[in-house]
Design a protein around this motif. Structure first.
Motif, short mmCIF file in Angstrom:
data_model
loop_
_atom_site.label_atom_id
_atom_site.label_comp_id
_atom_site.label_asym_id
_atom_site.label_seq_id
_atom_site.Cartn_x
_atom_site.Cartn_y
_atom_site.Cartn_z
N PRO A 67 -10.21 0.82 12.42
CA PRO A 67 -10.08 1.39 11.07
C PRO A 67 -9.51 2.82 11.09
O PRO A 67 -9.21 3.37 10.03
N ARG A 117 0.83 -1.20 0.00
CA ARG A 117 0.00 0.00 0.00
C ARG A 117 0.87 1.26 0.00
O ARG A 117 0.60 2.22 -0.74
N VAL A 175 -7.71 -0.27 7.07
CA VAL A 175 -8.98 -0.72 6.49
C VAL A 175 -8.76 -1.97 5.65
O VAL A 175 -9.57 -2.92 5.68
N GLU A 176 -7.65 -2.00 4.93
CA GLU A 176 -7.36 -3.16 4.09
C GLU A 176 -7.09 -4.40 4.94
O GLU A 176 -7.47 -5.52 4.56
N ILE A 199 -8.49 -5.01 7.79
CA ILE A 199 -9.81 -5.44 8.27
C ILE A 199 -10.55 -6.20 7.16
O ILE A 199 -11.14 -7.26 7.40
N ASP A 200 -10.49 -5.67 5.94
CA ASP A 200 -11.15 -6.33 4.82
C ASP A 200 -10.54 -7.71 4.55
O ASP A 200 -11.26 -8.67 4.23
N THR A 201 -9.22 -7.80 4.68
CA THR A 201 -8.54 -9.07 4.44
C THR A 201 -8.97 -10.12 5.45
O THR A 201 -9.20 -11.28 5.10
N GLN A 228 -11.80 -10.25 6.99
CA GLN A 228 -13.18 -10.66 6.70
C GLN A 228 -13.21 -11.74 5.63
O GLN A 228 -14.04 -12.65 5.67
N LEU A 229 -12.27 -11.65 4.68
CA LEU A 229 -12.18 -12.68 3.64
C LEU A 229 -11.43 -13.91 4.13
O LEU A 229 -11.70 -15.03 3.67
N ASP A 285 -6.26 -5.31 12.66
CA ASP A 285 -7.53 -5.61 12.00
C ASP A 285 -8.73 -5.24 12.87
O ASP A 285 -9.83 -5.71 12.64
#
Length: 412
Positions: free
Chosen positions: A169, A53, A80-81, A83-85, A87-88, A166
């Motif tokens: 945010p 990033r 934020v990325e 956190i998104d990672t 979640q996946l 994570d």
């Protein structure tokens, strides 16, 4: 404008860890160290994501203000990325990373920092830590509860109070701008270096004047010689100087240098039974971000530990004093079973104890004055008595006195 200077980056797994969760970056204007955490794979992913990033920021900036805003925004976007990672990829929950980054803009260094990696400035022979560790022990140091030296060996030294993770945010990031000048040498490092090699040795190595690559090698060797219990990442940045300038190709080290980057294979399903319970990976993270209420429990636990140490120390000292006192009393009691024949100012005396003294303390006392004048003795006998005559018992001492009395009677 493009930064005028030279740099180098190096990263090593260390002597204990099974994989490298650190990442480092040295480019044309941008320099970063990220120390990942969160299990065997999570730390790799977190630090790699941070580098991926942030490396987009490696470009000239019109002003330091623009660079500072870009750096802060990019680090927040990384959170934020993460956190998104997660979640996946739920198996990566709990991952995080420190970030210590610096952008060179004209004669200024724009710095952003979160966690316990560090940025140092070596200038005119003096080493200065520029960033502040976001750790539990640093808070204890700041409040005066422990000294910086005690912090180096504190059992809670790896507990982070702020980290890029994570969970949050909108992390709290330190950003600031510092003037720099030709001859300055900047060091960005993970705690794998600063936790093993002390500042005097770091300063001595930076002061050798070697090229950035050789300097980084020397620092890494010192960490390895010190045991290197954690990953070690070092980025050296020289402002100006005689060494070759930036070649145009960024140097990426550590987990971010892995071609597959964050494409970590999905974790295999875990099976658990009473015969084969699930266990954490052997490569335990060295630090984590505690919940706010956990801080008070840590402080209270440290207070309890301090009280236990104090009680243990007092008990130990008391036990030692008791043993020494008992030994002294037994020794004194033994001396009181001994006798010898000596003299006071003018007569022969039987003494109880031994002839030696311990400083001002006499280990003997007059037991019986025989009333035999020293003047009645021959010169030889008088000298012998004054020099004391050891006896095996009280009866033996009296026999010696009887012999002396006969000699005195014969001399009269």
């Amino acid at each position: 404008m493009v930064f005028q200077g030279s740099s180098a980056a190096i990263s090593h797994t260390g002597k204990v860890r099974s994989n490298n969760q650190d990442s480092g970056y040295a480019g044309s204007n941008l320099f970063i160290v990220a120390d990942g955490m969160g299990g065997h794979a999570g730390g790799d992913v977190a630090s790699s994501l941070a580098i991926t990033r942030l490396e987009r920021l490696d470009q000239p900036y019109e002003s330091t203000v623009a660079a500072e805003k870009a750096l802060g925004d990019a680090i927040s976007a990384t959170a934020v990325e993460l956190i998104d990672t997660v979640q996946l990829r739920p198996e990566l929950a709990g991952m995080g990373t420190t970030v210590s980054a610096m952008i060179m803009v004209d004669d200024y260094a724009v710095i952003a920092h979160i966690g316990d990696s560090r940025i140092y400035l070596y200038r005119d022979g003096a080493l200065t830590q520029i960033t502040t560790d976001h750790t539990f022990v640093q808070r204890l140091v700041d409040s005066g509860r422990i000294t910086p030296e005690e912090a180096r060996y504190h059992p809670r030294r790896s507990v982070l109070m702020r980290v890029l993770g994570d969970m949050d945010p909108d992390p709290e990031i330190d950003t600031f701008i510092m003037p720099t000048q030709p001859g300055d040498r900047w060091l960005l490092c993970s705690d794998g270096l600063s936790g093993v090699v002390d500042e005097p040795h770091i300063a001595k190595t930076l002061g050798l004047g070697l090229a950035p690559g050789r300097t980084a090698d020397h620092l890494l060797k010192q960490a390895l010689d010190g045991g290197a219990p954690d990953n070690v990442t070092v980025v050296i940045v020289d402002v100006g100087g005689q060494h070759p300038l930036f070649s145009g190709t960024p140097t990426i080290v550590g987990s971010a240098s892995n071609p597959v980057g964050i494409e970590v294979p999905a974790a295999a399903p875990r099976r658990s039974s009473w015969l084969h319970p699930s266990r954490q990976a052997a490569n335990e993270p060295t630090h984590f971000e505690p919940a706010p209420e956990f801080l008070e429990e840590l402080i209270e636990e440290d207070r309890r530990r301090a009280r236990r140490r104090r009680v243990g120390w007092i008990t130990g000292v008391a036990l030692v004093l008791l043993l020494l006192g008992g030994a002294a009393w037994l020794g004194y009691q033994w001396t009181q079973t001994r006798y010898f024949v000596g003299a006071d100012e003018d007569t022969v005396v039987i003494y109880q104890g031994v002839q030696q003294n311990i400083g001002p303390i006499s280990l003997s006392t007059p037991y019986e004055d025989t009333q035999i004048p020293l003047d009645d003795l021959s010169d030889f006998a008088r000298a012998t008595v004054v020099g004391t005559i050891s006896a095996s018992s009280l009866s033996d001492a009296r026999r010696i006195v009887a012999d002396i009395s006969e000699l005195a009677g014969g001399s009269r």
